[in-house]
Design a protein around this motif. Sequence first.
Motif, PDB file in Angstrom:
ATOM      1  N   ASP A 102       4.128  20.622   4.854  1.00 54.28           N
ATOM      2  CA  ASP A 102       4.036  19.518   5.818  1.00 54.28           C
ATOM      3  C   ASP A 102       3.356  18.302   5.193  1.00 54.28           C
ATOM      4  OD1 ASP A 102       5.263  21.116   7.664  1.00 54.28           O
ATOM      5  OD2 ASP A 102       3.412  21.683   8.709  1.00 54.28           O
ATOM      6  N   LEU A 103       2.234  18.561   4.487  1.00 53.14           N
ATOM      7  CA  LEU A 103       1.523  17.447   3.858  1.00 53.14           C
ATOM      8  C   LEU A 103       2.363  16.818   2.748  1.00 53.14           C
ATOM      9  CD1 LEU A 103      -1.018  15.740   3.590  1.00 53.14           C
ATOM     10  CD2 LEU A 103      -1.955  17.489   2.051  1.00 53.14           C
ATOM     11  N   ALA A 104       3.023  17.659   1.933  1.00 59.13           N
ATOM     12  CA  ALA A 104       3.845  17.141   0.830  1.00 59.13           C
ATOM     13  C   ALA A 104       5.005  16.311   1.367  1.00 59.13           C
ATOM     14  CB  ALA A 104       4.360  18.295  -0.021  1.00 59.13           C
ATOM     15  N   ASP A 105       5.601  16.736   2.497  1.00 60.35           N
ATOM     16  CA  ASP A 105       6.691  15.958   3.097  1.00 60.35           C
ATOM     17  C   ASP A 105       6.200  14.580   3.525  1.00 60.35           C
ATOM     18  OD1 ASP A 105       8.494  17.971   2.707  1.00 60.35           O
ATOM     19  OD2 ASP A 105       8.380  18.768   4.758  1.00 60.35           O
ATOM     20  N   MET A 106       5.014  14.536   4.121  1.00 62.44           N
ATOM     21  CA  MET A 106       4.465  13.243   4.546  1.00 62.44           C
ATOM     22  C   MET A 106       4.167  12.355   3.340  1.00 62.44           C
ATOM     23  SD  MET A 106       1.972  14.015   7.813  1.00 62.44           S
ATOM     24  CE  MET A 106       0.981  15.294   7.017  1.00 62.44           C
ATOM     25  N   ILE A 107       3.608  12.958   2.276  1.00 63.12           N
ATOM     26  CA  ILE A 107       3.311  12.192   1.064  1.00 63.12           C
ATOM     27  C   ILE A 107       4.605  11.667   0.438  1.00 63.12           C
ATOM     28  CG2 ILE A 107       2.444  12.359  -1.300  1.00 63.12           C
ATOM     29  CD1 ILE A 107       0.341  14.334  -0.269  1.00 63.12           C
ATOM     30  N   CYS A 108       5.638  12.519   0.436  1.00 64.03           N
ATOM     31  CA  CYS A 108       6.930  12.116  -0.135  1.00 64.03           C
ATOM     32  C   CYS A 108       7.528  10.954   0.650  1.00 64.03           C
ATOM     33  CB  CYS A 108       7.872  13.313  -0.149  1.00 64.03           C
ATOM     34  SG  CYS A 108       9.463  12.959  -0.930  1.00 64.03           S
ATOM     35  N   ASN A 109       7.438  11.023   1.971  1.00 64.17           N
ATOM     36  CA  ASN A 109       7.958   9.933   2.804  1.00 64.17           C
ATOM     37  C   ASN A 109       7.235   8.620   2.517  1.00 64.17           C
ATOM     38  OD1 ASN A 109       9.820  11.612   4.050  1.00 64.17           O
ATOM     39  ND2 ASN A 109       8.432  12.153   5.733  1.00 64.17           N
ATOM     40  N   VAL A 110       5.925   8.712   2.365  1.00 61.09           N
ATOM     41  CA  VAL A 110       5.132   7.514   2.074  1.00 61.09           C
ATOM     42  C   VAL A 110       5.468   6.976   0.676  1.00 61.09           C
ATOM     43  CG1 VAL A 110       2.797   6.714   1.560  1.00 61.09           C
ATOM     44  CG2 VAL A 110       3.240   8.025   3.637  1.00 61.09           C
ATOM     45  N   ALA A 111       5.575   7.904  -0.292  1.00 64.79           N
ATOM     46  CA  ALA A 111       5.786   7.491  -1.684  1.00 64.79           C
ATOM     47  C   ALA A 111       7.155   6.870  -1.906  1.00 64.79           C
ATOM     48  CB  ALA A 111       5.605   8.685  -2.620  1.00 64.79           C
ATOM     49  N   THR A 112       8.153   7.279  -1.118  1.00 64.34           N
ATOM     50  CA  THR A 112       9.510   6.765  -1.318  1.00 64.34           C
ATOM     51  C   THR A 112       9.797   5.512  -0.506  1.00 64.34           C
ATOM     52  OG1 THR A 112      10.291   8.325   0.367  1.00 64.34           O
ATOM     53  CG2 THR A 112      10.482   9.004  -1.935  1.00 64.34           C
ATOM     54  N   MET A 113       8.858   5.087   0.333  1.00 62.33           N
ATOM     55  CA  MET A 113       9.072   3.850   1.092  1.00 62.33           C
ATOM     56  C   MET A 113       9.058   2.655   0.139  1.00 62.33           C
ATOM     57  SD  MET A 113       6.697   4.521   4.465  1.00 62.33           S
ATOM     58  CE  MET A 113       6.990   2.848   5.048  1.00 62.33           C
ATOM     59  N   PRO A 114      10.012   1.734   0.257  1.00 63.58           N
ATOM     60  CA  PRO A 114      10.064   0.572  -0.654  1.00 63.58           C
ATOM     61  C   PRO A 114       8.792  -0.269  -0.561  1.00 63.58           C
ATOM     62  CG  PRO A 114      12.111   0.779   0.589  1.00 63.58           C
ATOM     63  CD  PRO A 114      11.137   1.728   1.217  1.00 63.58           C
ATOM     64  N   LEU A 115       8.367  -0.778  -1.707  1.00 59.83           N
ATOM     65  CA  LEU A 115       7.209  -1.666  -1.780  1.00 59.83           C
ATOM     66  C   LEU A 115       7.666  -3.022  -2.289  1.00 59.83           C
ATOM     67  CD1 LEU A 115       4.567   0.655  -3.494  1.00 59.83           C
ATOM     68  CD2 LEU A 115       4.749   0.130  -1.069  1.00 59.83           C
ATOM     69  N   THR A 116       7.079  -4.091  -1.764  1.00 59.79           N
ATOM     70  CA  THR A 116       7.390  -5.441  -2.235  1.00 59.79           C
ATOM     71  C   THR A 116       6.236  -5.929  -3.087  1.00 59.79           C
ATOM     72  OG1 THR A 116       8.720  -5.903  -0.276  1.00 59.79           O
ATOM     73  CG2 THR A 116       7.976  -7.779  -1.579  1.00 59.79           C
ATOM     74  N   ILE A 117       6.508  -6.133  -4.364  1.00 63.25           N
ATOM     75  CA  ILE A 117       5.506  -6.634  -5.315  1.00 63.25           C
ATOM     76  C   ILE A 117       5.967  -8.017  -5.758  1.00 63.25           C
ATOM     77  CG2 ILE A 117       4.304  -6.231  -7.482  1.00 63.25           C
ATOM     78  CD1 ILE A 117       3.696  -4.171  -5.321  1.00 63.25           C
TER      79      ILE A 117
END
Length: 638
Positions: free
Chosen positions: A306-321
């Motif tokens: 469950d925690l890894a799924d949440m981390i994966c969702n956060v990590a794969t969200m696009p970032l604007t730099i």
Amino acid sequence: MLFVSVGAILAIYLILKNEHAEFAAIWTAAHSCVAVARIITWTLFLTTKPYERENFHEVQNGWKAVYVSGLWLSGMLWSALALSICIPSDGGGIDTKKYVVIIILSAMAGGATGIAATYKYVGIGYVSLLLLPGAAALSFGGEQERILGALGVVFWLVMAGNLRANNAALHRTLDLEAKNQELIDNLSQANFELEAKVSHRTIELRELAHSDALTGLPNRRGLSDWWQKLERVSRASSYAILFLDLDRFKQINDVLGHEAGDRVLATMAHKIGAIIPVNGLLARWGGDEFVAVVPAGIDAQRTVKDLADMICNVATMPLTIGNTQVQLGVSTGWSLLSAGAESFDDIVHEADLAATEVKRTGRGKVLAYSETIAEGLRRKFDLSRALIQAIGSDQIYLVYQPIVDAHTGVVHSYEALCRWKHPVLGIISPDEFIRIAEDTDCIATLGTWILEQACKDAVIWRKDGNAAGLAVNVSIKQLVQPSLPLVVARILGDTGLPPEVLDLEVTESVFDDGYIDRVTFALDSLRKLGVNLHIDDFGTGYSSLSRLGRLSVHGIKVDKAFVADLEGQGQVIIESTLTIARAFGLKVVAEGVETGQQLCKLQSMGVDLLQGYYFSPPTSLEQILQTKRAFSPNAAIR
């Protein structure tokens, strides 16, 4: 310095009194007056003890003006001497008097770098008056004088630099002495306050030593310290350790720069940290790696998933730099730790190994540590050491698989394939040891040995009447080395193999953005040698039509996976490949031909060359020499 100056003045007089009597007398008198006046001023300053008077700073400023004036006057007199003596004479050359004057001036300049360092710019001006006029005068003389003048300029640069450095060191020393004195003066009155400051600073330093400056998270030391404290109060609990390795972060650093990479790391640390339970901890392990420690609960597997799924969702969200949008991922390995049972560092290492395995097998997944992973890594480590010793021994040997003309059945060339028979472990799969060679950077050594041995073998079968050429695979790590064209040229020269019968096969990774410039240079250089170049495993990953036209290649090799899928999408891909190849004037080789039906279909599609077990498995050089035959292009007849 003043007494040394007086000695130097008298020495100059003794040197010049015979040939330059009038100048020597006037110059010596003037300079002696200046020196004596400076000595008297200095003596008065010391004997009157101005530092005991209330107007000390006024007296000191007045003495500074006298001191600086004395330096300038003395410097100008030395400058006048240098100009008078060093101006080239009609006779040319450098006499002994010039040499002695130059030596004295240089010695005075050297001494001034220390003694006159109190005033940086005045000191540099004084050194300049000593050295530069004479150097300038010498530059109008003969060759020896010009050389000496140039050395004078170089010496001036060194002395000016030394004086600046001495000035800085002096000021640092005085500042430090003043601070120490101030600390000593206040120590008795502010002992309690000082102890509080020291204690506060100690806490700050401890926090700095246990924190990551970029993300604000605990670092390795901070994580270990947190666990030790937790272990003392929570001995019965179990915790899951997740090792998080960001995917595609290196590309961001390479393309957008390290500043953008730092912003990405800080952002990811904040986002991931927000979903870690309050009784857990997220720490930065180093680079783009993080470690999360959370209570495992009753169902550790479910908790981690469950925690890894949440981390994966956060990590794969696009970032604007800036103006660029980037997307990462995360590879996660985890292991379970019962407080007080195992070493914390060992469990983190286990989670790290699991994350490494995820990276190796495709990224973006979650994997629990197991002994199988450890055994695989130990085997890889053992094989990597054994491989280095095996290269060049009888453990490593070559076999050859024929590449056949699809229309005539004549063997066009033989592809050299490497094999490894370990004395204890037996046959090691090429897929396994070639990957190890790539990872341990001994692929270049192995590749050079393969190319050299294969060229020697090709010369043997060609002398035996077999006109077939040779195909050798080249790793991308070999290709990007600037020395590869020279290595190939040397091997061709040593073995006597004609370059036009050698086909070098490189994988589609040559299309990668990170290699394209170096690859283009290498391929152009190899083509100039007369070697044929083929793209291997075409269609499996990096294909680019624009770059295919830019690269100097002669053919492309269709991956065997498409040949195996001729009844499905494989036929469409091969037909498309043929269309591309014809447009660029390239030959097409199909590997993995195992049946007559595949042979017929590939012939009808117009493939130029064929390779696979339908014709022959890989064979030794001895078998090539014993068996000289062509293969029938008719699928019904072998």
